[in-house]
Design a protein around this motif. Structure first.
Motif, mmCIF file in Angstrom:
data_model
loop_
_atom_site.group_PDB
_atom_site.id
_atom_site.type_symbol
_atom_site.label_atom_id
_atom_site.label_comp_id
_atom_site.label_asym_id
_atom_site.label_seq_id
_atom_site.Cartn_x
_atom_site.Cartn_y
_atom_site.Cartn_z
ATOM 1 N N VAL A 66 7.500 -13.178 -3.684
ATOM 2 C CA VAL A 66 6.965 -13.539 -2.366
ATOM 3 C C VAL A 66 7.583 -12.629 -1.308
ATOM 4 C CG1 VAL A 66 6.950 -15.324 -0.560
ATOM 5 C CG2 VAL A 66 6.569 -15.971 -2.954
ATOM 6 N N MET A 93 6.232 -9.088 -1.391
ATOM 7 C CA MET A 93 4.875 -8.984 -0.842
ATOM 8 C C MET A 93 4.858 -9.106 0.674
ATOM 9 S SD MET A 93 2.318 -10.704 -3.575
ATOM 10 C CE MET A 93 3.347 -11.888 -4.355
ATOM 11 N N VAL A 131 -6.589 -5.378 0.702
ATOM 12 C CA VAL A 131 -6.290 -6.751 0.294
ATOM 13 C C VAL A 131 -6.396 -6.937 -1.223
ATOM 14 C CG1 VAL A 131 -8.642 -7.584 0.631
ATOM 15 C CG2 VAL A 131 -6.730 -9.164 0.888
ATOM 16 N N GLU A 132 -7.202 -6.100 -1.905
ATOM 17 C CA GLU A 132 -7.347 -6.219 -3.373
ATOM 18 C C GLU A 132 -5.998 -6.165 -4.074
ATOM 19 O OE1 GLU A 132 -8.889 -3.903 -1.600
ATOM 20 O OE2 GLU A 132 -11.044 -3.936 -1.975
ATOM 21 N N PHE A 179 -3.290 -7.439 -3.390
ATOM 22 C CA PHE A 179 -2.629 -8.744 -3.488
ATOM 23 C C PHE A 179 -3.276 -9.614 -4.558
ATOM 24 C CE2 PHE A 179 -1.374 -7.047 0.514
ATOM 25 C CZ PHE A 179 -0.062 -7.431 0.647
ATOM 26 N N PHE A 180 -4.562 -9.393 -4.789
ATOM 27 C CA PHE A 180 -5.226 -10.147 -5.856
ATOM 28 C C PHE A 180 -4.720 -9.727 -7.242
ATOM 29 C CE2 PHE A 180 -9.217 -10.380 -2.957
ATOM 30 C CZ PHE A 180 -8.548 -11.280 -2.136
ATOM 31 N N PHE A 181 -4.218 -8.502 -7.312
ATOM 32 C CA PHE A 181 -3.787 -7.986 -8.614
ATOM 33 C C PHE A 181 -2.323 -8.290 -8.949
ATOM 34 C CE2 PHE A 181 -7.745 -5.677 -8.701
ATOM 35 C CZ PHE A 181 -8.001 -5.531 -10.051
ATOM 36 N N THR A 182 -1.596 -8.884 -7.998
ATOM 37 C CA THR A 182 -0.160 -9.094 -8.288
ATOM 38 C C THR A 182 0.103 -10.018 -9.482
ATOM 39 O OG1 THR A 182 -0.113 -10.719 -6.504
ATOM 40 C CG2 THR A 182 0.735 -8.516 -6.014
ATOM 41 N N PRO A 183 -0.650 -11.140 -9.675
ATOM 42 C CA PRO A 183 -0.372 -11.938 -10.884
ATOM 43 C C PRO A 183 -0.606 -11.137 -12.160
ATOM 44 C CG PRO A 183 -1.716 -13.201 -9.355
ATOM 45 C CD PRO A 183 -1.679 -11.801 -8.838
ATOM 46 N N LEU A 184 -1.638 -10.272 -12.146
ATOM 47 C CA LEU A 184 -1.923 -9.450 -13.322
ATOM 48 C C LEU A 184 -0.753 -8.512 -13.612
ATOM 49 C CD1 LEU A 184 -5.230 -7.729 -14.247
ATOM 50 C CD2 LEU A 184 -3.147 -6.372 -14.200
ATOM 51 N N ALA A 208 2.227 -10.487 -14.900
ATOM 52 C CA ALA A 208 2.013 -10.990 -16.254
ATOM 53 C C ALA A 208 2.148 -9.871 -17.278
ATOM 54 C CB ALA A 208 0.640 -11.648 -16.369
ATOM 55 N N MET A 209 1.557 -8.703 -16.980
ATOM 56 C CA MET A 209 1.619 -7.605 -17.950
ATOM 57 C C MET A 209 3.045 -7.101 -18.110
ATOM 58 S SD MET A 209 -1.383 -7.702 -18.891
ATOM 59 C CE MET A 209 -1.452 -6.373 -20.063
ATOM 60 N N ASP A 231 8.950 -9.605 -13.217
ATOM 61 C CA ASP A 231 8.055 -10.052 -12.148
ATOM 62 C C ASP A 231 8.371 -9.330 -10.834
ATOM 63 O OD1 ASP A 231 6.673 -11.842 -13.659
ATOM 64 O OD2 ASP A 231 7.200 -13.609 -12.479
#
Lengths: 449, 449
Positions: free
Chosen positions: B300, B303, B314-315, B317-322, B325-326, B432
């Protein structure tokens, strides 16, 4: 007291091979235990290892070859002639010999078997090759001590001494009738103390645990562990005694099973070792990574569909990796406990009680974690309603993750699928998407964006 | 052939207990194997289980008690008097009795020991209690067959028959001198075939593997597996034979070790079973979850510090969980392979080569995954430069994750710390934060926000 392979000894051995000084090499190696010969065969290069195998007599090298990693053993065997391989197999127990021969090409198998001098031994090995690797038939050896119920004690002692020559460890003496059907077992103590004119039928124990050639390896391991057996006889469809399985083979089996579960949890789908080729490692790892990637892309999709929250509640997006990670962690914890409980067959009680307990447990953990999130919010000066929303969503998400982690392996197991597949990337990936969706759903309901 | 505990039998047993019909209860239970008695003791409630233990004779129940989960056993023992517990212990091998007695409160231990009728057995148990649970001393039993090198073959046979009464399985006959120092072992075959006027000193094998009372359990397991031993003698500091360890105890040990690694990878820090109390489960699980939470809060924070990218990209930020996780998945895969390689002692070759191989492997995987990300970008109509940036960052992040996953367990192991701790939540959490930071750093460099 234990043998330690020193660098000096290794250098000495390499030097003697290069020199071709077989005499001194033999002097250095003849007293060495086969497990330590195996260590040496692993440490030197393949050419030198093959040289050593050819030089030493097969009695010493047969057992050493059994201890090697499969890859290395294959490469050494490639350097031997069918006759030389046959000599090694002659020295091995039938189960080990069958394992090794099944690693060879079909053509080479024929050549090697035709070179074997001990007919009976070759016959036994060919018989073992017929069984599935993971069945009792595939795990058993033909070597065992077998006596007939009709023999006298004196005749039995003489016969037993003869049979014991071929059997490394006696473990148990099995009693059969004249059709070779398993009748029971004989204790050595009873045999030693019986009057010499007694018959075996008077003194043998008619109860004996046994398995069928088709019994699965897992089941054999379970029975041997449950009843603390060191050896178990194997019978065919007609109840005829055809072999026995000893605990040392099962130790390897138990270890491999545990390792398979571990690798599954780590997202490695084949049994690979650190020294496997890059290609094999890729095949074992990439599919799980792709699964994880799809999970991540799913999460991207979910977030895109909630992008109206960006203007007022951008903090939510900063918390998505946290939510996904916690859902994954809790899911893996829950499923690991279930997978282990299933493997050890100690999962008692009703499913409902188990789920209830899991919810209670996660509630305690979730309240602790939620409190920390609210404290963090106070420190960084986040709006309190947002902090509270995040904490509540986190609590909900991990309860659902715990339920999925508990439920999925149990369902898989009931369907006859290995529940270990439910741990690791599978659980984390599905919980990623799921968790983030629930998180935004709850947030939208409370915050109303 | 295997015993199957049917619901009918269980109901019958419960009914007979409620009726107090001991006679018929005994009739149903007297022929049942102790492992199956254990199953019954697990299935009925604690009061009924205690009733059964009191009713049956200790020969049958002692072994059954050993098979139970620790929690259940403790609760049953609470219902027994010190005298009744002492009777059970009298029937157990010394190592099992010592394990059970160490679970009791100190006060109860004294009461139980003073109630034991077999002095020698009690003495042996008290001796075993002195050793660390995880050392050879803590694992060994006092029961073994011991002969003196000065005996004749005839005298030896008589003496052995006497000793064998107390030893469930003979395995090996150990030879000592008159000061009880371990000299070697005797093969039963040699003993049977030796002339009766021979001395033991003429026929024994002077080489024998052994361990010291202080040898660690892991090392005992390693030696017994490497040399395929079914039993190993244990000596004290003066080389005197004090006990022996059999393979069945080591099977349990190997299993527990494998399970510990597995639980560690799943983020469970104590050896807990599915049926442990909620409090114990929380203690085992919550610390790892808190660790994970801190990782998420770190993310957090990272970011927040890149929030200037929100307006144009903004995209990301959508990719941070991916990305997170990887990084976690790859890190766990790499570390699991290393942890297993270390546990099996088959990690050969230089560290540098290993890291190089890991980079190569991850490069292949990363290119495959990056390509998928770019294809996804084309499908959803994402700016191509953004897709390319995400793919490149992903590649970098997982290479670094793989290096951390490989490096950390090796370093921990060199420092004498259990490398298994590096798998699971530890790796995923650090990866992470790290992964998300690298992701934004690279994105900022390329996209220039």
């Amino acid at each position: 007291m234990q043998f330690q392979l020193s660098d000096e000894l290794l250098d000495k051995i390499k030097f003697l091979i290069d020199e071709g000084n077989d005499e001194e090499l033999l002097l250095h190696l003849e007293e060495v235990h086969h497990a330590d010969i195996a260590e040496i065969l692993t440490e030197v290069d393949v050419e030198k290892a093959t040289y050593i195998v050819k030089l030493l007599n097969s009695q010493q090298t047969a057992e050493a070859l059994m201890e090697l990693e499969e890859d290395r053993r294959e490469r050494i065997l490639e350097g031997l002639s069918p006759k030389e391989i046959a000599e090694e197999l002659n020295e091995m127990d039938t189960d080990d010999a069958a394992d090794i021969i099944s690693e060879l090409s079909l053509e080479l198998q024929q050549d090697v078997i035709s070179e074997m001098t001990d007919e009976q031994h070759a016959d036994d090995i060919v018989e073992l090759l017929r069984y599935d690797e993971n069945s009792a038939g595939g795990l058993m050896a033909k070597e065992l001590v077998r006596v007939s119920e009709n023999w006298s004690v004196t005749g039995c002692m003489a016969e037993m001494r003869k049979q014991a020559e071929n059997v490394t460890r006696v473990h148990s003496i099995y009693v059969v009738d004249d059709k070779n059907k398993l009748k029971g077992r004989l204790s050595l103590k009873d045999l030693l103390t019986a009057p010499s004119n007694a018959n075996i039928s008077d003194i043998y124990i008619p109860a004996v645990d046994y398995v069928n050639v088709h019994t699965e390896g897992e089941e054999v391991a379970r029975i041997m562990q449950k009843y603390d057996l060191e050896a178990i006889p194997v019978v065919d469809e007609m109840n005829r005694l055809v072999g026995r399985i000893t605990i040392d083979d099962i130790v390897d089996f138990i270890k491999e099973e545990a390792e398979k579960d571990y690798q599954m949890a780590a997202g490695i789908s084949e049994d690979v070792e650190a020294d496997a080729s890059i290609w094999r490692l890729t095949r074992a790892r990439l599919p799980w990574l792709i699964l994880g990637l799809f999970g991540g892309l799913g999460a991207v999709y979910v977030m895109k569909s909630y992008d109206e929250a960006l203007s007022d509640f951008v903090e939510l997006f900063f918390f998505t990796p946290l939510i996904a990670a916690m859902a994954g962690n809790v899911g893996v914890q829950s499923s690991a406990i279930i997978v282990q409980g299933l493997a050890n067959d100690n999962l008692k009680g009703s499913l409902f009680n188990r789920l209830l307990k899991e919810v209670g447990l996660t509630l305690i953990n979730g309240i602790a974690l939620g409190t920390l999130v609210i404290i963090f919010g106070l420190i960084v000066g986040q709006p309190q309603l947002v902090s509270f929303t995040i904490a509540l969503s986190l609590l909900t998400v991990i309860i659902i993750a715990a339920l999925i982690g508990t439920f999925v392996p149990i369902i898989l197991d009931k369907q006859g699928i290995d529940p270990a597949i439910a741990t690791g990337p599978f659980i984390t990936t599905s919980n990623d998407i799921f968790g983030i969706f629930i998180f935004f759903y709850i947030s939208k309901t409370i915050l109303g964006f």
